[in-house]
Design an enzyme around this catalytic site. Structure first.
Site, mmCIF file in Angstrom:
data_model
loop_
_atom_site.group_PDB
_atom_site.id
_atom_site.type_symbol
_atom_site.label_atom_id
_atom_site.label_comp_id
_atom_site.label_asym_id
_atom_site.label_seq_id
_atom_site.Cartn_x
_atom_site.Cartn_y
_atom_site.Cartn_z
ATOM 1 N N GLU A 280 0.827 -1.217 0.000
ATOM 2 C CA GLU A 280 0.000 0.000 0.000
ATOM 3 C C GLU A 280 0.859 1.264 0.000
ATOM 4 O O GLU A 280 0.728 2.137 0.869
ATOM 5 C CB GLU A 280 -0.970 -0.001 1.190
ATOM 6 C CG GLU A 280 -2.026 -1.079 1.068
ATOM 7 C CD GLU A 280 -3.148 -0.983 2.097
ATOM 8 O OE1 GLU A 280 -2.970 -0.338 3.143
ATOM 9 O OE2 GLU A 280 -4.217 -1.575 1.845
ATOM 10 N N GLU B 292 -5.615 -8.273 -0.777
ATOM 11 C CA GLU B 292 -6.311 -8.005 0.483
ATOM 12 C C GLU B 292 -7.751 -7.642 0.164
ATOM 13 O O GLU B 292 -8.015 -6.913 -0.801
ATOM 14 C CB GLU B 292 -5.696 -6.818 1.250
ATOM 15 C CG GLU B 292 -4.393 -7.117 1.926
ATOM 16 C CD GLU B 292 -3.861 -5.933 2.735
ATOM 17 O OE1 GLU B 292 -4.667 -5.151 3.277
ATOM 18 O OE2 GLU B 292 -2.630 -5.808 2.810
#
Ligand code: BG6
Length: 481
Positions: A179, A380
């Site tokens: 991320e 995710e």
């Protein structure tokens, strides 16, 4: 080759975690202190405190986490029972280079991952590995200022090279930075510390924070591209991806100003993946940097590296969408995060204020495919919730509802929209410490871990209803939901 559901025969079903959120053993076998080790427990709307080193008496939930370091054999056995084809975790940088700038790696740390990967491979579970997941050595923060310093590129590349060489016959799927784009919201202390090791203790202004974030991010994308290049030399069969938090930005209305703001927000949030997937900065960001004197340090050599080190696939997390509204205070259509975001009346929200938007996953898969023309991996996705242990088990139908709705959209994107999807690894397949809040009670797992927010509990594992649901999904390769 595809199967009844339309998914590839070798589709990578699995689950995802990160070293710092489940391993614990924070100071065992030579491990150094990472930025996650200096974060206390917070709660919803109560930010985690980022302390100056470790302060006695404070609650640092990542220190013990769920003790996967000592219990990984039992946990991997449960993953195998669910039918996992892959397991996404990260390598704690501080187990390999405790301070980040040592000459030689720490053998005990390397050995841990050797053994853990062997345990996965024993069951035919393919490790999918993130190199840097919110756990940079704290020493690099103190000594070098984190990623604001070009020297950190060399430290990271060395760490990546050691891992690639050591595990070249055990790990095929890699990702560089987790991320990497959370730091779009550079006003958030947690995001900028976990992404870039930037910790602001001198009341830095918003403008200073923004400038540091862009320069740090530049060094990170260069480091990422160098790692991709080196990895491919070490093993040409490696599949090396990037990893972005993909949260599509919707306009609050058809007001052209809302539409333009949403578009600018998308540019502001996803330039990292543009660089990593396409090899160059998008023009809108170049213009923004030029007009605001940002990212001063970029060399011609950097630009060559970026072009040569593009990723093989795009890994992304998807939890929800966000919605933005223009306001007259923001005539420049700037996007930082919370300030511009409004509630979406079409969506329901979980207990932490996160909207639930399965169609947004299909939308995201379309967007990423159209922009990057690369295979995707959903690394995710999941639903944080409070679970209740009842005498006859943990009945987490809300979690199953969330996951089922998302998997349906995922399969539709593959079949109807032609998306090339490698795998799906829902977040926190076993309960672990929440990154954002430091809570144990914000749970994502198929496997329950007995531990509360204060750190009490037996750490005993038990299967939730969702465990059996996911087992069935994997067994049918997505045709039985
Ligand atoms: C992502 C991270 O932000 O989302 C994970 O990659 C994190 O590390 C996950 O745990 C869920 O967020 P949270 O704050 O609920 O733990």
């Amino acid at each position: 080759e595809t199967t009844k559901s339309g998914l590839r025969k070798d589709f990578l079903w699995g689950g995802a975690v990160a070293a710092n959120q489940l391993e614990g053993a924070w100071n065992v076998d030579g491990k150094g202190v990472s930025v996650s080790d200096i974060m206390t427990a917070g709660a919803y709307q109560k930010p985690r405190e980022i302390t100056d080193g470790i302060i006695a008496g404070k609650n640092y939930p990542n220190h013990e986490a769920i003790d996967f370091y000592h219990q990984y054999k039992g946990d991997i056995k449960l993953f195998a029972e669910m039918g996992f084809k892959c397991f996404r975790t990260s390598i704690a940088w501080t187990r390999i280079f405790p301070n980040g700038d040592e000459k030689e790696p720490n053998e005990a740390g390397l050995k841990f991952y050797d053994d853990m990967f062997d345990e996965c491979l024993k069951y035919g579970i393919e490790p999918v590995i993130t190199l840097s997941h919110f756990e940079m050595p704290y020493h690099l923060v103190e000594e070098y200022g984190g990623w604001r310093n070009r020297k950190v590129i060399d430290f990271f590349v060395k760490f990546a090279t050691v891992c690639f060489k050591r595990y070249k016959n055990k790990v095929k799927y890699w990702m560089t930075f987790n991320e990497i784009n959370n730091q779009t919201t550079y006003t958030n202390d947690f995001s900028i510390a976990t992404d870039s090791g930037l910790i602001f203790r001198n009341n830095e202004s918003e403008a200073e924070r923004e400038a540091l974030m862009y320069q740090a991010s530049h060094y990170e994308v260069v480091a990422s591209a160098l790692a991709v290049k080196i990895g491919h030399k070490i093993n040409p069969d490696f599949e090396i991806g990037n990893m972005v938090n993909f949260t599509p930005v919707y306009p609050a209305s058809s007001d052209p100003r809302d539409i333009l703001l949403a578009e600018k927000a998308m540019q502001r949030r996803y330039w990292w993946s543009d660089v990593q997937a396409l090899g160059e900065y998008p023009v809108g960001m170049e213009a923004y940097f030029k007009n605001h004197d940002l990212r001063p340090d970029i060399t011609e050599e950097d630009r060559v590296v970026l072009r040569e080190g593009t990723v093989d696939y795009v890994g992304f997390s998807y939890y929800n969408s966000m919605t933005v509204k223009y306001s007259d205070d923001n005539p420049e259509f700037k996007f930082v995060g919370d300030r511009e975001t409004v509630k979406n009346p079409n969506l329901k929200y979980n207990d932490w204020g996160w909207p639930v938007d399965p169609i947004g996953l299909r939308y995201s898969m379309n967007w990423l495919t159209e922009h990057y023309h690369k295979p995707l991996m959903i690394v995710e996705n999941g639903f944080g919730a409070y679970d209740k242990v009842e005498s006859d088990g943990i009945h987490d139908d809300y979690r199953v509802d969330y996951l089922r709705a998302h998997v349906k959209q995922m399969i539709t994107a593959v079949n109807e929209d032609g998306v090339d999807l490698l795998g799906y690894t829902p977040w926190g397949c076993i309960d672990l410490v929440s990154a954002g809040t430091g809570q144990m009670s914000k749970r994502y797992g198929f496997i329950y871990v007995d531990k509360d927010d204060e750190g009490n509990g037996t750490l005993e594992r038990s299967k939730k209803d969702s465990f059996y649901w996911y087992q069935k999904v994997i067994r049918s390769n997505g045709s039985e939901l």
